[in-house]
Design an enzyme around this catalytic site. Structure first.
Site, short mmCIF file in Angstrom:
data_model
loop_
_atom_site.label_atom_id
_atom_site.label_comp_id
_atom_site.label_asym_id
_atom_site.label_seq_id
_atom_site.Cartn_x
_atom_site.Cartn_y
_atom_site.Cartn_z
N ASN A 1 0.84 -1.21 0.00
CA ASN A 1 0.00 0.00 0.00
C ASN A 1 0.87 1.25 0.00
O ASN A 1 1.91 1.31 0.65
CB ASN A 1 -1.00 0.00 1.17
CG ASN A 1 -0.38 -0.15 2.53
OD1 ASN A 1 0.64 -0.81 2.69
ND2 ASN A 1 -0.99 0.45 3.53
N GLU B 1 0.40 5.23 0.55
CA GLU B 1 -0.52 6.28 1.00
C GLU B 1 -0.07 7.66 0.54
O GLU B 1 1.04 7.82 0.02
CB GLU B 1 -0.65 6.21 2.53
CG GLU B 1 -1.21 4.87 2.98
CD GLU B 1 -1.42 4.75 4.48
OE1 GLU B 1 -0.94 5.62 5.23
OE2 GLU B 1 -2.06 3.76 4.89
N CYS C 1 -4.21 0.77 -2.50
CA CYS C 1 -4.06 -0.46 -1.73
C CYS C 1 -3.00 -1.36 -2.37
O CYS C 1 -2.77 -1.31 -3.59
CB CYS C 1 -5.37 -1.24 -1.69
SG CYS C 1 -6.70 -0.42 -0.82
N GLU D 1 -3.13 -4.50 -3.07
CA GLU D 1 -3.64 -5.42 -4.09
C GLU D 1 -3.65 -4.78 -5.47
O GLU D 1 -3.29 -5.39 -6.47
CB GLU D 1 -5.08 -5.85 -3.75
CG GLU D 1 -5.23 -6.60 -2.46
CD GLU D 1 -5.42 -5.67 -1.26
OE1 GLU D 1 -4.83 -4.56 -1.23
OE2 GLU D 1 -6.14 -6.07 -0.35
N CYS E 1 -10.36 -4.54 0.25
CA CYS E 1 -11.49 -3.61 0.29
C CYS E 1 -12.39 -3.84 -0.93
O CYS E 1 -12.01 -4.52 -1.89
CB CYS E 1 -10.99 -2.16 0.33
SG CYS E 1 -10.36 -1.58 -1.26
N CYS F 1 -10.89 -2.94 -4.37
CA CYS F 1 -9.91 -3.93 -4.87
C CYS F 1 -10.62 -5.19 -5.37
O CYS F 1 -10.24 -5.77 -6.38
CB CYS F 1 -8.90 -4.29 -3.78
SG CYS F 1 -7.69 -2.99 -3.50
N1 THU Z 1 -5.24 -1.42 2.59
C1 THU Z 1 -4.69 -2.20 1.63
O1 THU Z 1 -3.62 -1.91 1.08
N2 THU Z 1 -5.35 -3.33 1.30
C2 THU Z 1 -6.49 -3.76 1.92
O2 THU Z 1 -6.96 -4.82 1.59
C3 THU Z 1 -7.11 -2.97 2.95
C4 THU Z 1 -6.49 -1.66 3.25
C5 THU Z 1 -4.49 -0.23 2.99
C6 THU Z 1 -5.08 1.10 2.60
C7 THU Z 1 -4.44 2.00 3.63
O3 THU Z 1 -3.14 2.36 3.16
C8 THU Z 1 -4.27 1.12 4.85
O4 THU Z 1 -4.38 -0.21 4.40
C9 THU Z 1 -5.27 1.38 5.95
O5 THU Z 1 -6.55 1.35 5.46
#
Ligand code: THU
Length: 161
Positions: A62, A64, A73, A75, A112, A115
């Site tokens: 991930n 940000e 994310c 994925e 999520c 994704c």
């Molecule tokens: N996140 C992911 O990368 N994948 C997921 O399946 C759920 C959430 C990340 C997004 C954000 O950077 C952090 O987790 C917290 O939500």
């Protein structure tokens, strides 16, 4: 009116030792990817690894951003990078894991909704993707993305099969 229900089938394991060598390898690559996660806001480090039909593994984490919706994310980072780098290869499996406070999470990290929708698109084009959600105490394996998101947006005929 008809009341209906659906069943979600998945496999649950309590130790990685119960998985195949390929599955363990993919989880290992997802865990490796958490080290490159950029998560200064959530401090939740997610790693994803996709296996392609050629056997190549591509991972991602991930990423940000202070403009929150601009992040991505793990994925989608992994799947989009895999498809941009190897457009003729297809994704056959995906592993996801997460690290918080320096330790791998005990429970599975679920992708999520956005994704799941994106992964479903790849699945509709190229065939089933096995999804491995790996915690240290619980690992869940879904035979396809569809199992995780049965009522997906798919009735727009923009996708030409
Ligand atoms: N996140 C992911 O990368 N994948 C997921 O399946 C759920 C959430 C990340 C997004 C954000 O950077 C952090 O987790 C917290 O939500």
């Amino acid at each position: 009116m008809a009341s209906k229900s659906i069943t979600i089938n998945y496999h649950e394991f309590h130790s990685a030792a119960e998985l195949s060598a390929d599955e363990r390898e993919l989880i290992g690559k997802a865990l490796e990817a958490t080290e490159n996660s950029y998560a200064p806001y959530s401090h939740f480090h997610v790693g994803a690894a996709v296996r392609l039909s050629s056997g190549t593994i591509v991972n991602g984490s991930n990423q940000e951003n202070s403009a929150f919706p601009s992040g991505l994310c793990a994925e989608r980072v992994a799947a989009f990078y895999a498809h941009s780098r190897y457009p003729d290869d297809r994704i056959t499996a995906l592993a996801i894991t997460a690290v918080q406070d320096g330790v791998q999470c005990d429970d599975p990290t679920y992708p999520c909704g956005a994704c799941r929708q994106v992964l479903n698109d790849f699945e509709q084009q190229d065939g089933k993707i096995k999804v491995i959600l790996a915690g240290t105490k619980k690992i869940q394996v879904f035979d396809s993305v569809e199992c995780l998101m049965p009522f997906v947006f798919d009735n727009w005929d923009g996708i030409k099969k």
